[in-house]
Design a protein around this motif. Structure first.
Motif, PDB file in Angstrom:
ATOM      1  N   MET A  22       0.829  -1.203   0.000  1.00  0.00           N
ATOM      2  CA  MET A  22       0.000   0.000   0.000  1.00  0.00           C
ATOM      3  C   MET A  22       0.866   1.256   0.000  1.00  0.00           C
ATOM      4  O   MET A  22       0.502   2.291  -0.552  1.00  0.00           O
ATOM      5  N   GLY A  23       2.031   1.176   0.670  1.00  0.00           N
ATOM      6  CA  GLY A  23       2.916   2.329   0.729  1.00  0.00           C
ATOM      7  C   GLY A  23       2.646   3.234   1.923  1.00  0.00           C
ATOM      8  O   GLY A  23       3.381   4.188   2.167  1.00  0.00           O
ATOM      9  N   GLU A  24       1.607   2.948   2.687  1.00  0.00           N
ATOM     10  CA  GLU A  24       1.273   3.666   3.909  1.00  0.00           C
ATOM     11  C   GLU A  24       0.431   2.737   4.776  1.00  0.00           C
ATOM     12  O   GLU A  24      -0.129   1.769   4.266  1.00  0.00           O
ATOM     13  N   PRO A  25       0.354   2.999   6.092  1.00  0.00           N
ATOM     14  CA  PRO A  25      -0.364   2.075   6.975  1.00  0.00           C
ATOM     15  C   PRO A  25      -1.846   1.979   6.615  1.00  0.00           C
ATOM     16  O   PRO A  25      -2.617   2.899   6.874  1.00  0.00           O
ATOM     17  N   LYS A  26      -2.249   0.860   6.040  1.00  0.00           N
ATOM     18  CA  LYS A  26      -3.650   0.736   5.610  1.00  0.00           C
ATOM     19  C   LYS A  26      -4.601   0.633   6.799  1.00  0.00           C
ATOM     20  O   LYS A  26      -5.779   0.950   6.687  1.00  0.00           O
ATOM     21  N   GLN A  27      -4.074   0.208   7.950  1.00  0.00           N
ATOM     22  CA  GLN A  27      -4.911   0.127   9.137  1.00  0.00           C
ATOM     23  C   GLN A  27      -5.563   1.477   9.450  1.00  0.00           C
ATOM     24  O   GLN A  27      -6.686   1.545   9.936  1.00  0.00           O
ATOM     25  N   PRO A 115     -12.404  -5.180   5.698  1.00  0.00           N
ATOM     26  CA  PRO A 115     -13.537  -4.507   6.345  1.00  0.00           C
ATOM     27  C   PRO A 115     -14.891  -4.910   5.782  1.00  0.00           C
ATOM     28  O   PRO A 115     -15.926  -4.493   6.299  1.00  0.00           O
ATOM     29  N   PHE A 116     -14.886  -5.733   4.731  1.00  0.00           N
ATOM     30  CA  PHE A 116     -16.142  -6.161   4.103  1.00  0.00           C
ATOM     31  C   PHE A 116     -16.791  -7.325   4.858  1.00  0.00           C
ATOM     32  O   PHE A 116     -17.944  -7.665   4.598  1.00  0.00           O
ATOM     33  N   ILE A 117     -16.046  -7.950   5.766  1.00  0.00           N
ATOM     34  CA  ILE A 117     -16.581  -9.091   6.507  1.00  0.00           C
ATOM     35  C   ILE A 117     -17.446  -8.578   7.652  1.00  0.00           C
ATOM     36  O   ILE A 117     -16.944  -8.044   8.637  1.00  0.00           O
ATOM     37  N   THR A 118     -18.733  -8.736   7.517  1.00  0.00           N
ATOM     38  CA  THR A 118     -19.684  -8.214   8.490  1.00  0.00           C
ATOM     39  C   THR A 118     -19.797  -9.121   9.713  1.00  0.00           C
ATOM     40  O   THR A 118     -19.354 -10.277   9.710  1.00  0.00           O
ATOM     41  N   TYR A 196      -3.531  -2.983  -2.310  1.00  0.00           N
ATOM     42  CA  TYR A 196      -2.993  -1.910  -3.148  1.00  0.00           C
ATOM     43  C   TYR A 196      -3.924  -0.703  -3.150  1.00  0.00           C
ATOM     44  O   TYR A 196      -5.093  -0.798  -2.777  1.00  0.00           O
ATOM     45  N   LYS A 197      -3.406   0.437  -3.600  1.00  0.00           N
ATOM     46  CA  LYS A 197      -4.209   1.660  -3.653  1.00  0.00           C
ATOM     47  C   LYS A 197      -5.459   1.464  -4.512  1.00  0.00           C
ATOM     48  O   LYS A 197      -6.523   2.002  -4.214  1.00  0.00           O
ATOM     49  N   GLU A 198      -5.337   0.663  -5.572  1.00  0.00           N
ATOM     50  CA  GLU A 198      -6.495   0.401  -6.434  1.00  0.00           C
ATOM     51  C   GLU A 198      -7.596  -0.331  -5.660  1.00  0.00           C
ATOM     52  O   GLU A 198      -8.789  -0.053  -5.840  1.00  0.00           O
ATOM     53  N   ASP A 199      -7.173  -1.280  -4.806  1.00  0.00           N
ATOM     54  CA  ASP A 199      -8.141  -2.012  -3.965  1.00  0.00           C
ATOM     55  C   ASP A 199      -8.862  -1.039  -3.036  1.00  0.00           C
ATOM     56  O   ASP A 199     -10.077  -1.128  -2.842  1.00  0.00           O
ATOM     57  N   GLU A 206     -17.363   1.697  -3.341  1.00  0.00           N
ATOM     58  CA  GLU A 206     -18.481   0.821  -3.012  1.00  0.00           C
ATOM     59  C   GLU A 206     -19.178   1.214  -1.716  1.00  0.00           C
ATOM     60  O   GLU A 206     -20.313   0.812  -1.471  1.00  0.00           O
ATOM     61  N   HIS A 207     -18.487   1.985  -0.865  1.00  0.00           N
ATOM     62  CA  HIS A 207     -19.033   2.307   0.441  1.00  0.00           C
ATOM     63  C   HIS A 207     -19.331   3.799   0.586  1.00  0.00           C
ATOM     64  O   HIS A 207     -19.298   4.334   1.693  1.00  0.00           O
TER      65      HIS A 207
END
Length: 208
Positions: A22-27, A115-118, A196-199, A206-207
């Motif tokens: 990702m290049g940065e903390p995705k968290q 985060p899509f897992i409800t 990745y950034k695209e993801d 979508e959200h």
């Protein structure tokens, strides 16, 4: 006939990674009304886990400050740079011995970039684990394994014994394939992650 007691299941969130791709903390990236890590934690807290453990490493202080008001237990993995297995093992080591000794108690592994897992999806896997005698339960979409994965505590030592050159917990799927129960689901949310950034951009679209 006596009802079978509900197993105690600890949800372990792996949130210690470097997010190299990702290049940065995705968290810490914004998502929905908060951040990715907060969204995943909230989904876990809304599910039937008896406790939620968050394994931190990279950007640990920022993440801990962000989630300080949530009813979770944080575990710091000093070896987070060695990869996901080290975080899984840190989470397992933090489990309480008294719980491990009970026959059907278990732990579940979840990834911070899903985060899509409800909570509904999580509960579906938990409910199946509570009803089956199998020691490993995981969701499947189009014959592909996803998360969350639930392991009976009897597999704790096997996972702790895995080395850096192993195939990680996936090696257990081959060794103990007869002890796996697959939960068929109708969504690819159990497979999708944000690497990745695209993801990330697709997920945001979508959200919104």
């Amino acid at each position: 006939m006596t009802d079978t007691p509900q197993p105690h299941i600890s949800g372990i969130l792996l949130a210690a990674g470097l997010s190299t791709r990702m290049g940065e903390p995705k968290q810490l990236l914004p998502f929905a009304d908060s951040t990715i890590v907060e969204t995943v934690i909230d989904n876990m807290l809304d599910a039937k886990f008896n406790e939620v453990i968050v394994v931190v490493g990279h950007c640990a202080e920022q993440i801990q400050e962000l989630i300080a008001d949530r009813a979770v237990r944080t575990v710091f993995n000093p070896d987070y740079h060695k990869g996901m297995l080290s975080s899984i093992q840190a989470g397992i080591r933090s489990l309480k011995i008294a719980d491990i000794k009970k026959p059907r108690n278990a732990f579940s592994l979840m990834l911070v970039d899903q985060p899509f897992i409800t909570s509904t999806l999580i509960d579906k896997v938990i409910d199946v684990y509570a009803q089956t005698e199998k020691g490993i339960v995981l969701p499947s979409y189009n014959f592909r394994r996803g998360h969350p994965v639930i392991f009976n505590y009897k597999y704790a030592d096997a996972i702790l014994a895995l080395g850096v050159n192993s195939d990680g917990v996936r090696s257990l799927y081959k060794t103990y394939h007869e002890d796996i129960h697959y939960v068929n689901v109708d969504t690819d949310a159990i497979l999708r992650d944000i690497d990745y950034k695209e993801d990330y951009e697709r997920a945001l679209n979508e959200h919104t």
